[in-house]
Design an enzyme around this catalytic site. Structure first.
Site, short mmCIF file in Angstrom:
data_model
loop_
_atom_site.label_atom_id
_atom_site.label_comp_id
_atom_site.label_asym_id
_atom_site.label_seq_id
_atom_site.Cartn_x
_atom_site.Cartn_y
_atom_site.Cartn_z
NE ARG A 46 -2.78 0.38 3.42
CZ ARG A 46 -2.04 0.57 4.54
NH1 ARG A 46 -1.37 1.69 4.70
NH2 ARG A 46 -1.99 -0.35 5.47
CE1 TYR A 98 -18.81 10.91 -14.25
CE2 TYR A 98 -17.46 10.92 -12.27
CZ TYR A 98 -18.32 10.27 -13.13
OH TYR A 98 -18.67 8.98 -12.88
CG ASP A 170 -11.06 16.26 -13.78
OD1 ASP A 170 -10.41 15.76 -14.71
OD2 ASP A 170 -11.96 15.65 -13.17
CE LYS A 195 -13.72 7.91 -17.63
NZ LYS A 195 -13.57 8.34 -16.29
O1 P1T Z 1 -14.44 6.98 -13.03
P1 P1T Z 1 -13.25 7.52 -12.32
O2 P1T Z 1 -11.94 6.94 -12.76
O3 P1T Z 1 -13.43 7.49 -10.83
O4 P1T Z 1 -13.12 9.08 -12.75
C1 P1T Z 1 -14.06 10.03 -12.40
C2 P1T Z 1 -14.00 11.20 -13.34
C3 P1T Z 1 -13.31 12.33 -12.99
N1 P1T Z 1 -13.23 13.40 -13.81
C4 P1T Z 1 -13.81 13.40 -15.01
C5 P1T Z 1 -13.70 14.61 -15.88
C6 P1T Z 1 -14.52 12.28 -15.45
O5 P1T Z 1 -15.07 12.32 -16.68
C7 P1T Z 1 -14.62 11.14 -14.60
C8 P1T Z 1 -15.39 9.92 -14.99
N2 P1T Z 1 -16.24 10.11 -16.08
C9 P1T Z 1 -17.04 9.17 -16.63
C10 P1T Z 1 -17.13 7.90 -16.19
C11 P1T Z 1 -17.85 9.62 -17.80
O6 P1T Z 1 -18.42 8.80 -18.53
O7 P1T Z 1 -17.92 10.83 -17.99
#
Ligand code: P1T
Length: 380
Positions: A46, A98, A170, A195
């Site tokens: 961890r 988001y 972000d 992503k």
């Molecule tokens: O899903 P995760 O890895 O926890 O990420 C969250 C997140 C944070 N910031 C942005 C700009 C995002 O688009 C996302 C996650 N977004 C999607 C799952 C979506 O379909 O838009």
């Protein structure tokens, strides 16, 4: 070094014991210690993992940061940034973030005593108006998910710093290939590495990068103390994805431009959102602060019923949450990614029941254009 060279090499030197050119997956939970208080720099997984460290070094280099701190998801990374604050602190946040970001701020951190003002940060005046003596963080998404609203990051940084606060950005929609917010004055940058950074829709992860030593130390503490760490396989998958980030991003954007050109003339499209369009609000700022416009495209077809028909008619685009993978995805933000945002707020931001979002992949552009055009025929 150039960006492409860094994608392939930064933070990923050969493994010293065997010379393995690919970073190995250190699939272990713990490490043998030599004696009490004597170890090789690795005690427990961890706290330290060499595969995770390579991933952190790689993304930090691409963002021009000195440090990267990886987390189990984008939301875990955003949570860690928020845990830098204390009860009583206030955050000014982009309204069109988001939906999961809005949800964790509104439903978890608000309950723990942090307050939030969600404002349209594309107008700096709104940031100033929302500011209070308790504001400690400005949290900006640019371009936003899903209406691709643009905030001037240099101006946002100036406002935050003039009040002694920090700016978190972000950068998920751009990837470091298209935008590097630290160079524009941001203090921390966060990615959902699920992503574009990973790029293949086969893992979930997040990362925060910074060059601020005090923020780094506190995030490193939180990574270990709160424990939302990614596993080594997921770090390895993302590292492998990064090796082609520059090539993928070029193809993504090339395809998005072709799809946007078709959509901009289509009679069934009532409103089109893409920062590369000359009439997109903030287009000039995007041109200045980004190295391209990306491959996220949203458009409004006027009603839930029409949106439903379009998302069901596509054949190559897959109806799914997420974005940034090589395969094209289509989604309905109001019902999917932004369901946690109250309807009145969604409508005010343009996240209407008729809004459809595309994550344009790297298939052949002609196939993608035909697919979306054919789907739009269903409602024409
Ligand atoms: O899903 P995760 O890895 O926890 O990420 C969250 C997140 C944070 N910031 C942005 C700009 C995002 O688009 C996302 C996650 N977004 C999607 C799952 C979506 O379909 O838009």
């Amino acid at each position: 070094m150039g960006f492409g060279t860094d994608c392939i090499h930064a933070g990923q030197s050969s493994e010293p014991t065997t010379g393995s050119v690919a970073v190995p997956v250190f699939q272990t939970s713990t490490y043998e210690q030599i004696g009490i208080g004597q170890h090789r720099g690795y005690e427990y997984a961890r706290t330290q993992n060499p595969t995770r460290e390579a991933f952190e070094r790689s993304v930090a280099a691409l963002e021009g940061a000195s440090e990267g701190i990886a987390f189990a998801s984008g939301l875990a990374a955003i949570g860690a940034i928020t845990q830098l604050l204390s009860s009583g602190d206030h955050v000014v946040c982009t309204d069109n973030v988001y939906g999961g970001t809005y949800r964790v701020f509104d439903q978890l951190y608000r309950r723990l005593g942090i307050t939030f003002s969600f404002v349209d940060t594309s107008d700096p005046q709104n940031i100033e108006s929302a500011w209070t003596d308790a504001t400690k963080m400005l949290f900006v998404e640019s371009p936003t998910n899903p209406v691709l609203s643009i905030t001037d990051l240099s101006v946002a940084a100036e406002i935050a710093h003039s009040h002694g606060a920090f700016l978190a950005v972000d950068n998920t929609f751009m990837s470091p290939f298209l935008q590097r917010p630290l160079g524009l004055g941001a203090d921390v940058v966060v990615h959902s590495t699920t992503k574009y950074i990973n790029g293949h829709s086969d893992m979930v992860g997040g990362i925060v990068v910074t060059s601020d030593e005090s923020i780094h130390e506190r995030l490193r503490f939180l990574q270990n103390a709160a424990g939302a760490v990614p596993g080594p396989w997921d770090c390895w998958l993302a590292l492998r994805g990064i090796k082609t980030l520059h090539i993928r991003m070029r193809e993504h954007e090339k395809n998005a431009r072709v799809v946007v050109a078709m959509l901009s003339d289509h009679r069934s499209v009532q409103k089109l959102y893409y920062p590369g369009l000359a009439d997109h609000p903030g287009h000039e700022i995007a041109e200045r602060q980004q190295d391209g416009f990306g491959a996220m495209v949203s458009f409004d077809v006027g009603s839930l019923d029409r949106a439903q028909k379009v998302v069901q008619a596509v054949k190559i685009f897959t109806l799914a949450e997420s974005l940034g993978g090589v395969e094209s995805l289509i989604s309905h933000p109001a019902a999917m990614t932004h369901a946690a945002v109250p309807k009145a707020d969604r409508d005010a931001m343009g996240v209407t029941d008729g809004l459809v979002r595309l994550s344009v992949g790297i298939e052949d552009a002609e196939d993608l254009v035909d697919d979306v055009r054919n789907a739009l025929e269903v409602i024409s």
